[in-house]
Design an enzyme around this catalytic site. Structure first.
Site, PDB file in Angstrom:
ATOM      1  N   PRO A 154       0.818  -1.213   0.000  1.00 12.56           N
ATOM      2  CA  PRO A 154       0.000   0.000   0.000  1.00 12.56           C
ATOM      3  C   PRO A 154       0.859   1.274   0.000  1.00 12.56           C
ATOM      4  O   PRO A 154       0.507   2.265  -0.636  1.00 12.56           O
ATOM      5  CB  PRO A 154      -0.819  -0.135   1.284  1.00 12.56           C
ATOM      6  CG  PRO A 154      -0.923  -1.613   1.498  1.00 12.56           C
ATOM      7  CD  PRO A 154       0.362  -2.198   1.003  1.00 12.56           C
ATOM      8  N   GLY A 202       4.685   1.720  -3.910  1.00 13.28           N
ATOM      9  CA  GLY A 202       4.228   1.478  -5.277  1.00 13.28           C
ATOM     10  C   GLY A 202       5.355   1.807  -6.238  1.00 13.28           C
ATOM     11  O   GLY A 202       6.263   0.998  -6.451  1.00 13.28           O
ATOM     12  N   SER A 203       5.340   3.039  -6.779  1.00 14.55           N
ATOM     13  CA  SER A 203       6.456   3.451  -7.641  1.00 14.55           C
ATOM     14  C   SER A 203       7.766   3.438  -6.860  1.00 14.55           C
ATOM     15  O   SER A 203       8.817   3.078  -7.391  1.00 14.55           O
ATOM     16  CB  SER A 203       6.201   4.861  -8.186  1.00 14.55           C
ATOM     17  OG  SER A 203       5.148   4.830  -9.124  1.00 14.55           O
ATOM     18  N   ARG A 208     -19.865  -1.996 -41.872  1.00 12.19           N
ATOM     19  CA  ARG A 208     -20.902  -1.035 -41.474  1.00 12.19           C
ATOM     20  C   ARG A 208     -21.106  -0.013 -42.604  1.00 12.19           C
ATOM     21  O   ARG A 208     -20.189   0.742 -42.950  1.00 12.19           O
ATOM     22  CB  ARG A 208     -20.454  -0.316 -40.192  1.00 12.19           C
ATOM     23  CG  ARG A 208     -21.234   0.924 -39.829  1.00 12.19           C
ATOM     24  CD  ARG A 208     -22.586   0.607 -39.243  1.00 12.19           C
ATOM     25  NE  ARG A 208     -23.236   1.822 -38.756  1.00 12.19           N
ATOM     26  CZ  ARG A 208     -24.502   1.859 -38.385  1.00 12.19           C
ATOM     27  NH1 ARG A 208     -25.255   0.777 -38.444  1.00 12.19           N
ATOM     28  NH2 ARG A 208     -25.042   2.989 -37.950  1.00 12.19           N
ATOM     29  N   ILE A 215     -14.703   4.512 -33.695  1.00 10.65           N
ATOM     30  CA  ILE A 215     -15.110   3.986 -35.010  1.00 10.65           C
ATOM     31  C   ILE A 215     -16.425   3.205 -34.892  1.00 10.65           C
ATOM     32  O   ILE A 215     -17.302   3.301 -35.743  1.00 10.65           O
ATOM     33  CB  ILE A 215     -13.975   3.124 -35.614  1.00 10.65           C
ATOM     34  CG1 ILE A 215     -12.804   4.034 -36.027  1.00 10.65           C
ATOM     35  CG2 ILE A 215     -14.474   2.294 -36.800  1.00 10.65           C
ATOM     36  CD1 ILE A 215     -11.556   3.315 -36.462  1.00 10.65           C
ATOM     37  N   GLU A 270       3.537  -2.936 -13.235  1.00 16.37           N
ATOM     38  CA  GLU A 270       4.967  -3.168 -13.516  1.00 16.37           C
ATOM     39  C   GLU A 270       5.693  -1.861 -13.837  1.00 16.37           C
ATOM     40  O   GLU A 270       6.573  -1.814 -14.697  1.00 16.37           O
ATOM     41  CB  GLU A 270       5.165  -4.223 -14.606  1.00 16.37           C
ATOM     42  CG  GLU A 270       4.824  -5.600 -14.065  1.00 16.37           C
ATOM     43  CD  GLU A 270       5.333  -6.757 -14.886  1.00 16.37           C
ATOM     44  OE1 GLU A 270       6.448  -6.678 -15.394  1.00 16.37           O
ATOM     45  OE2 GLU A 270       4.602  -7.739 -14.993  1.00 16.37           O
ATOM     46  N   THR A 279       4.679   2.509 -13.612  1.00 13.93           N
ATOM     47  CA  THR A 279       3.825   3.436 -14.359  1.00 13.93           C
ATOM     48  C   THR A 279       4.578   4.005 -15.568  1.00 13.93           C
ATOM     49  O   THR A 279       5.810   3.917 -15.651  1.00 13.93           O
ATOM     50  CB  THR A 279       3.419   4.620 -13.463  1.00 13.93           C
ATOM     51  OG1 THR A 279       4.625   5.299 -13.076  1.00 13.93           O
ATOM     52  CG2 THR A 279       2.676   4.176 -12.216  1.00 13.93           C
ATOM     53  N   SER A 280       3.824   4.636 -16.453  1.00 12.77           N
ATOM     54  CA  SER A 280       4.484   5.267 -17.618  1.00 12.77           C
ATOM     55  C   SER A 280       5.462   6.342 -17.151  1.00 12.77           C
ATOM     56  O   SER A 280       6.519   6.543 -17.768  1.00 12.77           O
ATOM     57  CB  SER A 280       3.431   5.860 -18.553  1.00 12.77           C
ATOM     58  OG  SER A 280       2.693   4.808 -19.150  1.00 12.77           O
ATOM     59  N   GLU A 281       5.134   7.007 -16.037  1.00 14.08           N
ATOM     60  CA  GLU A 281       6.050   8.035 -15.511  1.00 14.08           C
ATOM     61  C   GLU A 281       7.362   7.387 -15.058  1.00 14.08           C
ATOM     62  O   GLU A 281       8.448   7.936 -15.286  1.00 14.08           O
ATOM     63  CB  GLU A 281       5.393   8.783 -14.336  1.00 14.08           C
ATOM     64  CG  GLU A 281       4.226   9.680 -14.724  1.00 14.08           C
ATOM     65  CD  GLU A 281       2.950   8.917 -15.096  1.00 14.08           C
ATOM     66  OE1 GLU A 281       2.833   7.724 -14.755  1.00 14.08           O
ATOM     67  OE2 GLU A 281       2.081   9.519 -15.747  1.00 14.08           O
TER      68      GLU A 281
HETATM   69  N1  COS Z   1      18.928  -3.700 -13.029  1.00 14.41           N
HETATM   70  C1  COS Z   1      19.868  -3.875 -12.060  1.00 14.41           C
HETATM   71  N2  COS Z   1      20.163  -2.938 -11.125  1.00 14.41           N
HETATM   72  C2  COS Z   1      19.466  -1.782 -11.197  1.00 14.41           C
HETATM   73  C3  COS Z   1      18.477  -1.543 -12.185  1.00 14.41           C
HETATM   74  C4  COS Z   1      18.220  -2.557 -13.110  1.00 14.41           C
HETATM   75  N3  COS Z   1      17.306  -2.405 -14.062  1.00 14.41           N
HETATM   76  N4  COS Z   1      17.980  -0.302 -11.994  1.00 14.41           N
HETATM   77  C5  COS Z   1      18.625   0.226 -10.934  1.00 14.41           C
HETATM   78  N5  COS Z   1      19.524  -0.690 -10.472  1.00 14.41           N
HETATM   79  C6  COS Z   1      20.411  -0.517  -9.314  1.00 14.41           C
HETATM   80  C7  COS Z   1      21.100   0.845  -9.306  1.00 14.41           C
HETATM   81  O1  COS Z   1      22.297   0.806 -10.056  1.00 14.41           O
HETATM   82  C8  COS Z   1      21.330   1.059  -7.836  1.00 14.41           C
HETATM   83  O2  COS Z   1      22.464   0.298  -7.457  1.00 14.41           O
HETATM   84  P1  COS Z   1      23.570   0.904  -6.427  1.00 14.41           P
HETATM   85  O3  COS Z   1      22.787   1.244  -5.178  1.00 14.41           O
HETATM   86  O4  COS Z   1      24.523  -0.219  -6.250  1.00 14.41           O
HETATM   87  O5  COS Z   1      24.117   2.101  -7.090  1.00 14.41           O
HETATM   88  C9  COS Z   1      20.129   0.406  -7.173  1.00 14.41           C
HETATM   89  O6  COS Z   1      19.628  -0.562  -8.126  1.00 14.41           O
HETATM   90  C10 COS Z   1      19.007   1.378  -6.845  1.00 14.41           C
HETATM   91  O7  COS Z   1      18.640   2.026  -8.048  1.00 14.41           O
HETATM   92  P2  COS Z   1      18.066   3.482  -8.066  1.00 14.41           P
HETATM   93  O8  COS Z   1      18.954   4.373  -7.249  1.00 14.41           O
HETATM   94  O9  COS Z   1      17.819   3.849  -9.489  1.00 14.41           O
HETATM   95  O10 COS Z   1      16.694   3.289  -7.268  1.00 14.41           O
HETATM   96  P3  COS Z   1      15.509   4.318  -7.089  1.00 14.41           P
HETATM   97  O11 COS Z   1      14.892   3.990  -5.792  1.00 14.41           O
HETATM   98  O12 COS Z   1      15.943   5.723  -7.340  1.00 14.41           O
HETATM   99  O13 COS Z   1      14.465   4.034  -8.265  1.00 14.41           O
HETATM  100  C11 COS Z   1      13.040   2.903  -9.753  1.00 14.41           C
HETATM  101  C12 COS Z   1      14.320   2.906  -8.952  1.00 14.41           C
HETATM  102  C13 COS Z   1      12.178   4.118  -9.606  1.00 14.41           C
HETATM  103  C14 COS Z   1      13.421   2.742 -11.197  1.00 14.41           C
HETATM  104  C15 COS Z   1      12.336   1.667  -9.207  1.00 14.41           C
HETATM  105  O14 COS Z   1      11.949   1.872  -7.863  1.00 14.41           O
HETATM  106  C16 COS Z   1      11.138   1.244 -10.007  1.00 14.41           C
HETATM  107  O15 COS Z   1      11.293   0.623 -11.052  1.00 14.41           O
HETATM  108  N6  COS Z   1       9.955   1.562  -9.493  1.00 14.41           N
HETATM  109  C17 COS Z   1       8.730   1.059 -10.055  1.00 14.41           C
HETATM  110  C18 COS Z   1       8.409  -0.210  -9.382  1.00 14.41           C
HETATM  111  C19 COS Z   1       7.434  -0.994 -10.118  1.00 14.41           C
HETATM  112  O16 COS Z   1       7.569  -1.238 -11.300  1.00 14.41           O
HETATM  113  N7  COS Z   1       6.416  -1.426  -9.382  1.00 14.41           N
HETATM  114  C20 COS Z   1       5.356  -2.185  -9.938  1.00 14.41           C
HETATM  115  C21 COS Z   1       5.484  -3.569  -9.492  1.00 14.41           C
HETATM  116  S1  COS Z   1       4.071  -4.403 -10.045  1.00 14.41           S
HETATM  117  S2  COS Z   1       4.763  -6.027 -10.671  1.00 14.41           S
END
Ligand code: COS
Length: 379
Positions: free
Chosen positions: A124, A127-128, A264, A333, A360, A362-364
């Protein structure tokens, strides 16, 4: 361009989807019913073990075929597409990639036979900001005691196990996060109320709760503190499959709009022959095909083991955007009949595809991943 094997594979999945899934897709949506009866046939076809090696009972395919499978299933039923995508990419993959031999032998043959595996990252309040996990795992007398909740879990009530992350230390950074394989039959594991959703209503989405759940060290996945990175690596692959799902949904919307526009008749001719509608159909088809090429190309990059995080984020961003736009155009359409529930698939697709902009990542978040990677390359 697809090779002979990939074309044959597409024909096989398409035939199955049209014969078995399409006839029930509207009913699954209306009744919020899960496709229990098709899980076994899909397992026999190998659709639930596309990333599992043969030694664990899988029928592995390349990632292009995997994307094709999710695309073709989603073309007729988004709920089936997401069930297959989540099981393969988010459930089986982390065990294959980070698990011990023993864990692979314990869990992957069951997954290949059609027992679903879920993925628990979101909470909860996480999320992002997936690193904001609040579920805790504390080591006590050699076992882990797990407490917390996971939200929006695909296949939550069906899955026999869930890959879940928990905080294993007070380290406020993501280094304090660790992954576990949590089994449904373990005391303290409970399933919350099934969600009543806008779309993908045939998929099984619910909360999971862990209440003083005790698991042994054999359920720890990989190294302590590696959980967050493992999840991001898992999501890189998962995003290709959600893009494939959005692509299939978009194609399904075009199929529906095209059929309608070709038959149509207004003002003495099929409405597709009026330039306004014809140009819209052309734009829809062009955007879909461009998205398909991006997804297949990124699938090849994954198989070639070259970095593909940026491209998988692009796939998901593009496919979700195209899916939402194209399904809306399809309803336009169809006009008034397009707004009826259960009559034409465009309306269901429009509701289903919205989740592709959210789940998985968001688009943001996809834009954030792409922008960070672009800026990293500037010297
Ligand atoms: N593969 C491997 N390592 C990764 C990676 C990837 N794709 N992306 C980032 N990392 C690593 C970074 O290099 C960093 O490593 P170090 O701490 O050793 O430098 C670490 O992971 C943390 O990365 P980052 O600092 O980028 O983390 P943030 O918290 O700033 O943000 C995002 C990461 C926002 C990209 C991540 O939290 C995310 O994808 N959020 C969305 C989550 C999501 O998709 N949720 C839906 C789940 S529903 S199934």
């Amino acid at each position: 361009m697809l090779d002979k094997n990939q074309l044959e594979f597409r024909e096989k999945v398409r035939a199955f989807a049209l014969e078995k899934i399409e006839p029930v897709a509207a009913i699954l949506d209306e009744e919020q019913r899960f496709i229990d009866e098709h899980i076994q046939p899909m397992a026999e076809m190998g659709l639930l073990s596309m990333i599992i090696p043969e030694e664990y009972g899988g029928k592995p395919t390349d990632t292009v075929c995997y994307s094709i499978a999710v695309e073709e299933l989603s073309r007729v039923c988004g709920s089936t597409g997401i069930t297959v995508a989540a099981h393969n990419s988010l459930g089986a993959f982390p065990i294959l990639k980070f698990g011990t031999d023993d864990q692979k032998k314990r869990f992957l043959p069951r997954a290949a036979k059609g027992e679903l595996i879920a993925f628990g990252l979101s909470e909860p309040d996480a999320g992002s900001d997936a690193g904001g996990t609040q579920t805790k795992a504390q080591l006590k007398d050699g076992n882990w005691i797990i407490n917390g909740s996971k939200s929006w879990i695909t296949s939550a009530t069906r899955a026999f196990a869930t890959i879940a992350v928990a905080k294993t230390s007070d380290d406020p950074s993501d280094k304090g996060i660790t992954s576990f394989v949590l089994e449904k039959d373990c005391e303290g594991y409970s399933i919350g109320k099934k969600e009543n959703k806008l779309g993908l209503r045939g998929s099984d989405t619910a909360f999971l709760h862990f209440d003083d759940m005790k698991v042994g060290p054999e359920n720890l996945l990989g190294e302590i503190g590696d959980g967050f990175k493992q999840m991001l690596i898992t999501l890189d692959g998962g995003r290709i499959s959600i893009a494939a799902m959005a692509l299939g949904l978009a194609q399904g919307a075009l199929d529906c709009a095209l059929q309608y526009a070709a038959t149509r008749v207004q003002f003495g001719k099929p409405i597709g022959h009026f330039q306004g509608i014809g140009h819209t159909l052309a734009d829809m088809a062009a955007e879909i095909e461009a998205t398909r090429q991006l997804i297949y190309n990124t699938s090849c990059m994954k198989d070639a083991k070259v970095p593909f995080s940026r491209e998988s984020a692009m796939c998901k961003l593009m496919a979700a955007d195209v899916g939402v736009r194209v399904s809306s155009q399809a309803i336009t359409i169809l006009g008034a009949v397009g707004c009826l529930t259960g009559k034409y698939s465009a309306e269901r697709i429009w509701r289903d595809v919205k989740l592709c902009e959210i789940g998985e990542g968001t688009s943001e978040i996809q834009r954030l991943v792409i922008a960070r990677d672009l800026l990293k390359s500037v010297k």
